[in-house]
Design a protein around this motif. Sequence first.
Motif, short mmCIF file in Angstrom:
data_model
loop_
_atom_site.label_atom_id
_atom_site.label_comp_id
_atom_site.label_asym_id
_atom_site.label_seq_id
_atom_site.Cartn_x
_atom_site.Cartn_y
_atom_site.Cartn_z
N LEU A 1 62.10 -24.01 9.97
CA LEU A 1 61.06 -24.10 11.01
C LEU A 1 61.03 -25.47 11.68
O LEU A 1 60.77 -25.58 12.88
CB LEU A 1 59.69 -23.78 10.39
N ILE A 2 61.28 -26.52 10.91
CA ILE A 2 61.11 -27.88 11.44
C ILE A 2 62.12 -28.19 12.55
O ILE A 2 61.72 -28.58 13.65
CB ILE A 2 61.14 -28.91 10.31
N LEU B 1 54.51 -32.28 13.64
CA LEU B 1 54.84 -33.68 13.92
C LEU B 1 56.20 -33.80 14.60
O LEU B 1 56.37 -34.54 15.58
CB LEU B 1 54.83 -34.50 12.63
N GLU B 2 57.18 -33.06 14.09
CA GLU B 2 58.53 -33.19 14.64
C GLU B 2 58.61 -32.65 16.06
O GLU B 2 59.33 -33.19 16.90
CB GLU B 2 59.55 -32.48 13.73
N ALA B 3 57.85 -31.59 16.35
CA ALA B 3 57.82 -31.06 17.71
C ALA B 3 57.28 -32.08 18.69
O ALA B 3 57.70 -32.13 19.86
CB ALA B 3 56.98 -29.79 17.76
N ILE B 4 56.37 -32.93 18.22
CA ILE B 4 55.77 -33.95 19.08
C ILE B 4 56.65 -35.20 19.12
O ILE B 4 56.97 -35.73 20.18
CB ILE B 4 54.35 -34.30 18.60
N ILE B 5 57.06 -35.67 17.95
CA ILE B 5 57.80 -36.94 17.87
C ILE B 5 59.19 -36.83 18.48
O ILE B 5 59.62 -37.72 19.23
CB ILE B 5 57.90 -37.40 16.40
N LEU B 6 59.91 -35.75 18.19
CA LEU B 6 61.27 -35.60 18.67
C LEU B 6 61.39 -34.64 19.85
O LEU B 6 62.46 -34.51 20.44
CB LEU B 6 62.19 -35.13 17.54
N GLY B 7 60.30 -33.95 20.18
CA GLY B 7 60.30 -33.06 21.34
C GLY B 7 60.19 -33.85 22.63
O GLY B 7 60.15 -35.08 22.64
#
Length: 223
Positions: free
Chosen positions: A131-132, A165-171
């Motif tokens: 999912l991440i 978090l990853e969707a925001i930080i790396l998106g």
Amino acid sequence: MARFLVAIARAMFLALTCTSALAGGPMSDYPLHVAAANDNVADIEKLLAEGAHIDARDASGSTALLVATRGNNVRSAKALIDAGANVNKKDDINDSAYLYAGARGHLDILNMTLTHGADLQSTNRYGGTALIPAAERGHVETVQTLINAGVNIDHVNNLGWTALLEAIILGRGGEQHQQIVSILLAAGANPNIADRDGVTPLQHARSHGYREIEAALLAAGAK
């Protein structure tokens, strides 16, 4: 610190992707892998009928199914899965057909792995569920599919990041990542799980100027 982690994560991803592409390429010593890479179902069926080991690994530890999955070769993947290929067998860098299909948004193959015993708790080389990376890379339908399958929505990877978090930080903050954030929140993702530095999803969204994501987080009770 968060910016440093982002830089490290991107560098690791690029390096390992290159390594995988080089090491994971099928060679003539592995005819089943060659057939999978070429999406040649007839050869796959012939080789299996002749006794080829369906889960044999090549020099990178990859099975023929993982090779087919890397190429998004749906027909070959189906032939191998229907013949009993292990969808959870990992290569030397902890990719499996299930994890790779999820991370890359190869939805047809992902769905096949989910109906053939995919281990929803298995993790990749970063300690993350399928999912991440799906959330990070903007695979909206894949994210929904994995949530529906029951993947832990708040799992924290080795970087200290959840899918949210990853969707925001790396998106990139665009429409796809806005949709993903909304899907995660609607499915019950905790909007207040912070990273290792104590920075919350809301703080990351604000620092990136992602106003739509900020609004969605606030509506979900983010602090």
